[in-house]
Design a protein around this motif. Structure first.
Motif, PDB file in Angstrom:
ATOM      1  N   LEU A 152      -2.349   6.920  -5.089  1.00 16.49           N
ATOM      2  CA  LEU A 152      -2.391   8.004  -4.114  1.00 16.49           C
ATOM      3  C   LEU A 152      -3.492   8.990  -4.474  1.00 16.49           C
ATOM      4  O   LEU A 152      -3.768   9.239  -5.656  1.00 16.49           O
ATOM      5  CB  LEU A 152      -1.053   8.731  -4.040  1.00 16.49           C
ATOM      6  N   ASN A 153      -4.102   9.602  -3.460  1.00 16.52           N
ATOM      7  CA  ASN A 153      -5.119  10.627  -3.628  1.00 16.52           C
ATOM      8  C   ASN A 153      -4.686  11.898  -2.920  1.00 16.52           C
ATOM      9  O   ASN A 153      -3.745  11.891  -2.111  1.00 16.52           O
ATOM     10  CB  ASN A 153      -6.467  10.148  -3.071  1.00 16.52           C
ATOM     11  N   TRP A 154      -5.376  12.981  -3.209  1.00 16.03           N
ATOM     12  CA  TRP A 154      -4.975  14.269  -2.619  1.00 16.03           C
ATOM     13  C   TRP A 154      -5.183  14.277  -1.118  1.00 16.03           C
ATOM     14  O   TRP A 154      -4.429  14.899  -0.377  1.00 16.03           O
ATOM     15  CB  TRP A 154      -5.754  15.409  -3.278  1.00 16.03           C
ATOM     16  N   TRP A 155      -6.196  13.558  -0.614  1.00 19.46           N
ATOM     17  CA  TRP A 155      -6.391  13.539   0.838  1.00 19.46           C
ATOM     18  C   TRP A 155      -5.311  12.730   1.533  1.00 19.46           C
ATOM     19  O   TRP A 155      -5.013  12.962   2.697  1.00 19.46           O
ATOM     20  CB  TRP A 155      -7.784  13.025   1.178  1.00 19.46           C
ATOM     21  N   ASP A 156      -4.739  11.770   0.808  1.00 16.21           N
ATOM     22  CA  ASP A 156      -3.605  11.055   1.387  1.00 16.21           C
ATOM     23  C   ASP A 156      -2.407  11.975   1.567  1.00 16.21           C
ATOM     24  O   ASP A 156      -1.685  11.899   2.567  1.00 16.21           O
ATOM     25  CB  ASP A 156      -3.225   9.869   0.502  1.00 16.21           C
ATOM     26  N   ASP A 206       0.851  -1.187   0.000  1.00 19.72           N
ATOM     27  CA  ASP A 206       0.000   0.000   0.000  1.00 19.72           C
ATOM     28  C   ASP A 206       0.889   1.239   0.000  1.00 19.72           C
ATOM     29  O   ASP A 206       1.734   1.390   0.894  1.00 19.72           O
ATOM     30  CB  ASP A 206      -0.899  -0.011   1.235  1.00 19.72           C
ATOM     31  N   MET A 234       4.678   6.564   2.181  1.00 16.57           N
ATOM     32  CA  MET A 234       4.523   7.796   1.397  1.00 16.57           C
ATOM     33  C   MET A 234       5.684   8.756   1.580  1.00 16.57           C
ATOM     34  O   MET A 234       6.066   9.465   0.650  1.00 16.57           O
ATOM     35  CB  MET A 234       3.203   8.473   1.761  1.00 16.57           C
ATOM     36  N   ARG A 289       0.383   4.154   0.900  1.00 13.91           N
ATOM     37  CA  ARG A 289       0.215   5.010   2.075  1.00 13.91           C
ATOM     38  C   ARG A 289       1.102   4.578   3.237  1.00 13.91           C
ATOM     39  O   ARG A 289       1.299   5.357   4.176  1.00 13.91           O
ATOM     40  CB  ARG A 289      -1.258   5.001   2.499  1.00 13.91           C
ATOM     41  N   THR A 290       1.620   3.351   3.187  1.00  6.91           N
ATOM     42  CA  THR A 290       2.513   2.880   4.247  1.00  6.91           C
ATOM     43  C   THR A 290       3.958   3.345   4.068  1.00  6.91           C
ATOM     44  O   THR A 290       4.772   3.132   4.972  1.00  6.91           O
ATOM     45  CB  THR A 290       2.483   1.349   4.311  1.00  6.91           C
ATOM     46  N   THR A 326      -2.906  14.159   4.567  1.00  7.05           N
ATOM     47  CA  THR A 326      -2.654  13.406   5.799  1.00  7.05           C
ATOM     48  C   THR A 326      -1.164  13.300   6.085  1.00  7.05           C
ATOM     49  O   THR A 326      -0.727  13.446   7.235  1.00  7.05           O
ATOM     50  CB  THR A 326      -3.270  12.002   5.692  1.00  7.05           C
ATOM     51  N   VAL A 327      -0.376  13.069   5.054  1.00  2.00           N
ATOM     52  CA  VAL A 327       1.074  12.971   5.245  1.00  2.00           C
ATOM     53  C   VAL A 327       1.657  14.304   5.683  1.00  2.00           C
ATOM     54  O   VAL A 327       2.511  14.371   6.583  1.00  2.00           O
ATOM     55  CB  VAL A 327       1.736  12.482   3.944  1.00  2.00           C
TER      56      VAL A 327
END
Length: 393
Positions: free
Chosen positions: A271-275, A104, A109, A106-107, A278-279
């Motif tokens: 990836l998305n803009w909200w991800d 993933d 980024m 997000r893990t 969050t980062v």
């Protein structure tokens, strides 16, 4: 030029010359004795030999777990030894579940957004190209586990793109790198993972650029590697040589090509803009915690090692203070009077005496100077009360 197939395929064993093969169609291939690999069959073509070896490996696992292409790669990686390929494939399936594949984004980024590794374009053969920039490595700030996951993520993305040839090309960019960018810890952690879990995927590694010193070291070091690995590593000295492997329309403009691709977060699949928001929020909170810990550490250090003899209640004396002022932090009884030229004092007479012994009172006691009217303490006319007292006297 055809790739060599499994050893022993295409001809019967010496003891079976002129007779039928030891293995009959329909017999389970995984029942072959240990160490002999797939059974040998007389008169099979290259494709039939590879398919037979892949089928032998697939029968050792549950239906649907391993496809033919995956089985061929693992058989080829172990020189068509069925037992060794079975162990390698079993370890791969175990690692895939424990590592969490597919990865993933997000893990990892933080490492992905650095842009030190990404997949873009193809080479002249059709292999997807993985660019890795050494100058963007920073072992002092990266998290090792996150960096490993980022590399595996891009290896999976390149594997998805390698539909035509089944292999990938790595462009290892050394331009602008220093010794501080060397990350041996990441190399030691990622090399066994790529070798054991992505076998027969690497076509070549383009090391760019390479000077005289690198080529001299490579001329000695290359003989420590096995012949297969040695052939895959290709030092590239300049852009003209790099274009021989990657066409100009596919090569990045940074290396003399015509491709104007610039890495950004949009180039990371999944990836998305909200991800990204969050980062960024996590990075800000992490920096705030780091600053608070540093401030607390400094306060503890000051409490453990106080400055002896320093009065923190007295403000610091500004620079350029005129002479005659008391020294900073000195008690009043130790403040020595400084000699200073007072306004209106006669030439050669300096201050520093007590007020009752000043030249103004001495002048009043002596009276007005001869040949002139009485004077005040500062050379002007005396005040009215003093004039009346002088007249009465």
């Amino acid at each position: 030029m055809q790739r060599p197939g499994p050893p022993g395929y295409g001809a019967p064993p010496p003891q079976q010359q002129g007779g039928p093969p030891a293995w009959q169609p329909g017999q389970p291939m995984h029942m072959a004795p240990a160490g002999q690999g797939p059974p040998q069959q007389w008169g099979m073509s290259q494709q039939q030999q590879e398919a037979a070896g892949a089928q032998a490996l697939m029968q050792r696992f549950s239906p649907g777990t391993v496809d033919e292409a995956l089985a061929k790669r693992f058989m080829s990686a172990r020189n068509w030894d069925l037992n060794k390929a079975t162990q390698l494939l079993f370890d791969y399936l175990q690692w895939k579940r424990s590592f969490g594949c597919p990865v993933d984004p997000r893990t990892c980024m933080t490492e992905l957004l650095k842009g030190k590794t990404f997949v873009h374009g193809t080479d002249r053969v059709g292999n997807p190209v993985i660019y890795h920039f050494v100058r963007k490595q920073d072992p002092s700030t990266r998290d090792l586990q996150e960096a490993v996951r980022a590399v595996v993520f891009w290896a999976e993305q390149a594997e998805k793109s390698a539909t035509a040839t089944g292999k990938v090309t790595v462009c290892f960019v050394r331009a602008g790198a220093t010794n501080a960018n060397s990350d041996l810890g990441l190399a030691k952690a990622i090399m066994p993972i790529l070798a054991n879990n992505f076998p027969e995927r690497l076509d070549r590694v383009l090391v760019y650029p390479t000077g005289i010193g690198y080529r001299a070291a490579w001329a000695t070091f290359q003989w420590l590697l096995d012949p297969t690995t040695r052939k895959k590593i290709q030092p590239v000295s300049d852009q003209y040589e790099l274009i021989q492997y990657i066409a100009p329309e596919q090569l990045l403009a940074e290396f003399g090509g015509h491709n104007q691709f610039q890495f950004s977060a949009a180039a990371i699949p999944g990836l998305n803009w909200w991800d990204l928001e969050t980062v960024e929020k996590e990075q800000r909170e992490k920096q705030q915690r780091k600053d608070a810990e540093e401030q607390q550490r400094q306060m503890q250090q000051m409490q453990q090692h106080p400055v002896v003899g320093r009065n923190f209640n007295v403000p610091r004396q500004p620079q350029g203070q005129p002479q005659g002022q008391p020294q900073w932090g000195a008690p009043p009884q130790q403040q020595q009077p400084q000699q200073q030229q007072r306004w209106g004092a006669p030439q050669g007479q300096q201050g520093g005496a007590p007020p009752q012994q000043g030249w103004q009172q001495q002048q009043q006691q002596q009276g007005p100077p001869q040949g002139g009217p009485p004077r005040g303490p500062y050379g002007g006319p005396p005040p009215p009360q003093q004039q009346q007292q002088q007249q009465q006297q």
